[in-house]
Design a protein around this motif. Structure first.
Motif, PDB file in Angstrom:
ATOM      1  N   ASP A 178      -3.687  -9.230   2.964  1.00  0.00           N
ATOM      2  CA  ASP A 178      -2.349  -9.268   2.356  1.00  0.00           C
ATOM      3  C   ASP A 178      -2.049  -7.879   1.817  1.00  0.00           C
ATOM      4  OD1 ASP A 178      -2.235 -12.011   2.752  1.00  0.00           O
ATOM      5  OD2 ASP A 178      -3.237 -12.403   0.827  1.00  0.00           O
ATOM      6  N   ILE A 179      -0.791  -7.513   1.870  1.00  0.00           N
ATOM      7  CA  ILE A 179      -0.398  -6.268   1.193  1.00  0.00           C
ATOM      8  C   ILE A 179       0.343  -6.678  -0.076  1.00  0.00           C
ATOM      9  CG2 ILE A 179       0.923  -4.125   1.353  1.00  0.00           C
ATOM     10  CD1 ILE A 179       0.560  -4.325   4.393  1.00  0.00           C
ATOM     11  N   PRO A 180      -0.206  -6.348  -1.245  1.00  0.00           N
ATOM     12  CA  PRO A 180       0.422  -6.822  -2.482  1.00  0.00           C
ATOM     13  C   PRO A 180       1.860  -6.284  -2.625  1.00  0.00           C
ATOM     14  CG  PRO A 180      -1.566  -5.532  -2.939  1.00  0.00           C
ATOM     15  CD  PRO A 180      -1.388  -5.522  -1.470  1.00  0.00           C
ATOM     16  N   ALA A 181       2.686  -7.064  -3.296  1.00  0.00           N
ATOM     17  CA  ALA A 181       4.079  -6.651  -3.508  1.00  0.00           C
ATOM     18  C   ALA A 181       4.098  -5.291  -4.193  1.00  0.00           C
ATOM     19  CB  ALA A 181       4.789  -7.687  -4.380  1.00  0.00           C
ATOM     20  N   GLY A 182       4.975  -4.424  -3.722  1.00  0.00           N
ATOM     21  CA  GLY A 182       5.115  -3.115  -4.353  1.00  0.00           C
ATOM     22  C   GLY A 182       4.175  -2.057  -3.795  1.00  0.00           C
ATOM     23  N   PHE A 183       3.434  -2.408  -2.738  1.00  0.00           N
ATOM     24  CA  PHE A 183       2.509  -1.432  -2.151  1.00  0.00           C
ATOM     25  C   PHE A 183       2.779  -1.241  -0.667  1.00  0.00           C
ATOM     26  CE2 PHE A 183       0.379  -2.665  -5.977  1.00  0.00           C
ATOM     27  CZ  PHE A 183      -0.259  -1.507  -6.393  1.00  0.00           C
ATOM     28  N   SER A 184       2.389  -0.100  -0.165  1.00  0.00           N
ATOM     29  CA  SER A 184       2.410   0.169   1.269  1.00  0.00           C
ATOM     30  C   SER A 184       0.983   0.440   1.723  1.00  0.00           C
ATOM     31  CB  SER A 184       3.255   1.409   1.586  1.00  0.00           C
ATOM     32  OG  SER A 184       4.589   1.208   1.197  1.00  0.00           O
ATOM     33  N   LEU A 185       0.771   0.266   3.029  1.00  0.00           N
ATOM     34  CA  LEU A 185      -0.551   0.436   3.614  1.00  0.00           C
ATOM     35  C   LEU A 185      -0.647   1.814   4.260  1.00  0.00           C
ATOM     36  CD1 LEU A 185      -3.139  -1.122   4.425  1.00  0.00           C
ATOM     37  CD2 LEU A 185      -1.873  -1.968   6.413  1.00  0.00           C
ATOM     38  N   ALA A 186      -1.721   2.539   3.984  1.00  0.00           N
ATOM     39  CA  ALA A 186      -1.979   3.831   4.666  1.00  0.00           C
ATOM     40  C   ALA A 186      -3.205   3.650   5.548  1.00  0.00           C
ATOM     41  CB  ALA A 186      -2.241   4.923   3.634  1.00  0.00           C
ATOM     42  N   ILE A 187      -3.107   4.048   6.801  1.00  0.00           N
ATOM     43  CA  ILE A 187      -4.224   3.878   7.746  1.00  0.00           C
ATOM     44  C   ILE A 187      -4.464   5.190   8.477  1.00  0.00           C
ATOM     45  CG2 ILE A 187      -5.064   2.614   9.761  1.00  0.00           C
ATOM     46  CD1 ILE A 187      -3.213   0.362   9.043  1.00  0.00           C
ATOM     47  N   SER A 188      -5.735   5.515   8.686  1.00  0.00           N
ATOM     48  CA  SER A 188      -6.052   6.723   9.445  1.00  0.00           C
ATOM     49  C   SER A 188      -7.360   6.509  10.191  1.00  0.00           C
ATOM     50  CB  SER A 188      -6.183   7.896   8.472  1.00  0.00           C
ATOM     51  OG  SER A 188      -6.592   9.050   9.157  1.00  0.00           O
TER      52      SER A 188
ATOM     53  N   ALA B 266      -7.010  10.620   0.958  1.00  0.00           N
ATOM     54  CA  ALA B 266      -6.797  11.467  -0.221  1.00  0.00           C
ATOM     55  C   ALA B 266      -5.545  12.312  -0.028  1.00  0.00           C
ATOM     56  CB  ALA B 266      -8.015  12.364  -0.454  1.00  0.00           C
ATOM     57  N   ALA B 267      -5.382  12.831   1.173  1.00  0.00           N
ATOM     58  CA  ALA B 267      -4.245  13.715   1.451  1.00  0.00           C
ATOM     59  C   ALA B 267      -2.908  12.997   1.359  1.00  0.00           C
ATOM     60  CB  ALA B 267      -4.407  14.329   2.835  1.00  0.00           C
ATOM     61  N   MET B 268      -2.928  11.675   1.501  1.00  0.00           N
ATOM     62  CA  MET B 268      -1.695  10.895   1.387  1.00  0.00           C
ATOM     63  C   MET B 268      -1.477  10.390  -0.033  1.00  0.00           C
ATOM     64  SD  MET B 268      -0.816  11.135   4.477  1.00  0.00           S
ATOM     65  CE  MET B 268       0.685  10.167   4.454  1.00  0.00           C
ATOM     66  N   GLY B 269      -2.488  10.558  -0.872  1.00  0.00           N
ATOM     67  CA  GLY B 269      -2.401  10.040  -2.237  1.00  0.00           C
ATOM     68  C   GLY B 269      -2.763   8.567  -2.341  1.00  0.00           C
ATOM     69  N   ALA B 270      -3.401   8.043  -1.293  1.00  0.00           N
ATOM     70  CA  ALA B 270      -3.682   6.593  -1.254  1.00  0.00           C
ATOM     71  C   ALA B 270      -4.985   6.253  -1.963  1.00  0.00           C
ATOM     72  CB  ALA B 270      -3.758   6.134   0.200  1.00  0.00           C
ATOM     73  N   LYS B 271      -5.055   5.018  -2.417  1.00  0.00           N
ATOM     74  CA  LYS B 271      -6.306   4.500  -2.965  1.00  0.00           C
ATOM     75  C   LYS B 271      -7.083   3.875  -1.809  1.00  0.00           C
ATOM     76  CE  LYS B 271      -8.325   1.419  -6.322  1.00  0.00           C
ATOM     77  NZ  LYS B 271      -9.558   2.089  -5.920  1.00  0.00           N
ATOM     78  N   ALA B 272      -8.300   4.343  -1.565  1.00  0.00           N
ATOM     79  CA  ALA B 272      -9.095   3.858  -0.430  1.00  0.00           C
ATOM     80  C   ALA B 272      -9.595   2.445  -0.697  1.00  0.00           C
ATOM     81  CB  ALA B 272     -10.269   4.795  -0.201  1.00  0.00           C
ATOM     82  N   CYS B 273      -9.428   1.541   0.269  1.00  0.00           N
ATOM     83  CA  CYS B 273      -9.845   0.145   0.080  1.00  0.00           C
ATOM     84  C   CYS B 273     -10.792  -0.354   1.173  1.00  0.00           C
ATOM     85  CB  CYS B 273      -8.625  -0.771   0.062  1.00  0.00           C
ATOM     86  SG  CYS B 273      -7.428  -0.390  -1.223  1.00  0.00           S
ATOM     87  N   TRP B 274     -10.507  -0.030   2.435  1.00  0.00           N
ATOM     88  CA  TRP B 274     -11.269  -0.629   3.542  1.00  0.00           C
ATOM     89  C   TRP B 274     -11.702   0.430   4.529  1.00  0.00           C
ATOM     90  CZ3 TRP B 274      -6.061  -1.623   2.623  1.00  0.00           C
ATOM     91  CH2 TRP B 274      -5.765  -2.807   1.931  1.00  0.00           C
ATOM     92  N   ILE B 275     -12.816   0.147   5.238  1.00  0.00           N
ATOM     93  CA  ILE B 275     -13.088   0.911   6.447  1.00  0.00           C
ATOM     94  C   ILE B 275     -13.431  -0.046   7.587  1.00  0.00           C
ATOM     95  CG2 ILE B 275     -14.011   2.795   5.028  1.00  0.00           C
ATOM     96  CD1 ILE B 275     -16.697   2.374   6.405  1.00  0.00           C
ATOM     97  N   TRP B 276     -13.112   0.388   8.794  1.00  0.00           N
ATOM     98  CA  TRP B 276     -13.533  -0.296  10.018  1.00  0.00           C
ATOM     99  C   TRP B 276     -14.349   0.733  10.798  1.00  0.00           C
ATOM    100  CZ3 TRP B 276      -8.900  -0.589   7.637  1.00  0.00           C
ATOM    101  CH2 TRP B 276      -8.414  -1.858   7.302  1.00  0.00           C
ATOM    102  N   LEU B 277     -15.511   0.305  11.260  1.00  0.00           N
ATOM    103  CA  LEU B 277     -16.471   1.266  11.803  1.00  0.00           C
ATOM    104  C   LEU B 277     -16.866   0.940  13.234  1.00  0.00           C
ATOM    105  CD1 LEU B 277     -18.679   3.497  11.149  1.00  0.00           C
ATOM    106  CD2 LEU B 277     -20.183   1.539  10.805  1.00  0.00           C
ATOM    107  N   SER B 278     -16.580   1.825  14.152  1.00  0.00           N
ATOM    108  CA  SER B 278     -17.155   1.702  15.495  1.00  0.00           C
ATOM    109  C   SER B 278     -18.283   2.696  15.590  1.00  0.00           C
ATOM    110  CB  SER B 278     -16.109   2.018  16.561  1.00  0.00           C
ATOM    111  OG  SER B 278     -15.224   0.937  16.646  1.00  0.00           O
TER     112      SER B 278
ATOM    113  N   LEU C  11      -4.142   1.787  -0.120  1.00  0.00           N
ATOM    114  CA  LEU C  11      -2.856   1.326  -0.658  1.00  0.00           C
ATOM    115  C   LEU C  11      -2.144   2.450  -1.393  1.00  0.00           C
ATOM    116  CD1 LEU C  11      -3.918  -2.174  -2.047  1.00  0.00           C
ATOM    117  CD2 LEU C  11      -2.528  -1.719  -0.005  1.00  0.00           C
ATOM    118  N   LEU C  12      -0.832   2.427  -1.257  1.00  0.00           N
ATOM    119  CA  LEU C  12       0.050   3.395  -1.929  1.00  0.00           C
ATOM    120  C   LEU C  12       1.152   2.635  -2.618  1.00  0.00           C
ATOM    121  CD1 LEU C  12       0.661   5.798   1.056  1.00  0.00           C
ATOM    122  CD2 LEU C  12      -0.096   6.563  -1.188  1.00  0.00           C
ATOM    123  N   PRO C  13       1.654   3.144  -3.751  1.00  0.00           N
ATOM    124  CA  PRO C  13       2.862   2.535  -4.321  1.00  0.00           C
ATOM    125  C   PRO C  13       3.969   2.601  -3.249  1.00  0.00           C
ATOM    126  CG  PRO C  13       1.992   4.258  -5.765  1.00  0.00           C
ATOM    127  CD  PRO C  13       1.186   4.321  -4.503  1.00  0.00           C
ATOM    128  N   GLN C  14       4.682   1.489  -3.082  1.00  0.00           N
ATOM    129  CA  GLN C  14       5.666   1.417  -1.994  1.00  0.00           C
ATOM    130  C   GLN C  14       6.687   2.549  -2.092  1.00  0.00           C
ATOM    131  OE1 GLN C  14       7.690  -2.329  -1.727  1.00  0.00           O
ATOM    132  NE2 GLN C  14       7.743  -2.146   0.506  1.00  0.00           N
TER     133      GLN C  14
END
Ligand code: ADP
Ligand code: MG
Length: 305
Positions: free
Chosen positions: A35-45, A77-89, A136-139
């Motif tokens: 879920d993406i909490p209300a008021g937040f946006s998702l940053a992925i890289s 970090a460069a986007m100002g996001a709070k790191a939450c998850w990783i997916w690893l191949s 996650l980033l503030p929306q």
């Protein structure tokens, strides 16, 4: 350990039980669901690290894996996001290599409280990791390399040139020292990125391919000229341990490069940011010395050059 599935279970899933509060289905299904909490946006890289390309073959694999995950986190970090998850191949030559790489991944997940939300595990003739990171980033708020303005100061958070110095020393047979430690242990500037975002900075990127090359990407994206002052670079602490050319083009620094209006100087100094230049009309990067442009031939890293 028997096969692929036991290895995934024992080396990865069991060792990182942490689950982010917004996760509905974590690791173990065909996809993780969040879920993406209300008021937040998702940053992925996503980022890939290959033995012999991104790390020397004689570097311990747990260290190499930590570097791979931390380099990926640097993009959040460069986007100002709070790191939450990783997916690893992960691609491993054998079970020993898989075990060693898992040690590094687990350590970083624990250090930064990250959920290992999924991945893929493959055996092949090369060791490599592909790391996807989510945060996650503030929306409606994200640092971006497109937002520099003429008149802004240019700031650096973190050091440049130490990693290239450390790599050179490692390749020359040294195994210890400040620069080697810096080269081996990437410190993603996550707290600094979030702090920049919160104080109202708009423009930022991380430096992975050399200060000048990455600055040229920021200049092009923002359509401003970046003038970097050689004298200011020479006054940075890292200059004591490396050379100007490695500071300009060494790469793998994972420092943050940001621009901000002059009014924000005091706040940036409190964050230990170092001012290295200013933004002008134009769209290119210039190295300046006493008001004159210094002609440059050095370039950063390019995989296909
Ligand atoms: P699939 O066949 O559906 O792609 P896999 O058999 O590759 O699934 O993986 C089984 C589960 O284990 C999936 O949930 C996947 O996300 C997870 N997984 C596989 N490899 C890793 C890894 N290296 N780290 C974390 N999770 C992994
Ligand atoms: Mg799979």
């Amino acid at each position: 350990m028997k096969g692929e599935f036991q290895a995934i279970e024992a080396l990865f899933r069991k060792r990182v039980p942490f689950c982010h509060e917004t996760t509905y289905l974590s690791n173990g299904d065909d996809a993780s669901v969040h879920d993406i909490p209300a008021g937040f946006s998702l940053a992925i890289s996503t980022d890939t690290a290959v033995e012999g390309v991104h790390w020397p073959s004689d570097m311990p694999l747990d260290v190499a894996a930590k570097r791979a995950v931390c380099a990926a986190l640097s993009d959040l970090a460069a986007m100002g996001a709070k790191a939450c998850w990783i997916w690893l191949s992960v691609v491993a030559r054998d079970q020993r290599a898989l075990q060693d790489m898992s040690d590094g991944v687990v350590e970083v997940c624990q250090q930064y409280q990250l959920e290992l939300a999924g991945g893929d595990t493959v055996s092949a003739a090369v060791n490599m990791l592909n790391v996807t990171v989510g945060g996650l980033l503030p929306q409606g708020k994200a640092l971006s390399r497109t937002k520099a303005l003429v008149g802004d100061d240019i700031w650096l958070l973190g050091d440049v040139g130490l990693s290239a110095q450390g790599l050179e020393q490692w390749l020359n047979g040294d195994s210890a020292g400040d620069c080697i430690t810096f080269f081996q242990h990437i410190q993603p500037q996550l707290e600094q990125g979030e702090a920049l975002l919160n104080m109202g900075v708009l423009c930022c990127m991380d430096i992975s391919d050399g200060l000048l090359q990455d600055a040229s990407h920021l200049a092009a994206a923002s359509q401003v000229g970046l003038w970097i002052e050689q004298e200011k670079l020479k006054r940075l602490k890292c200059y004591e341990k490396t050379s100007l050319s490695k500071m300009l083009a060494g790469g793998e620094d994972y420092a943050l490069l940001c621009t901000a209006p002059v009014l924000m100087r005091r706040q940036l100094l409190q964050l230990q940011a170092q001012r290295i230049g200013s933004c002008h009309v134009g769209n290119a990067v210039k190295l300046m010395h006493q008001g004159q442009e210094v002609k440059l031939e050095i370039q950063g890293y390019d995989h296909f050059a």
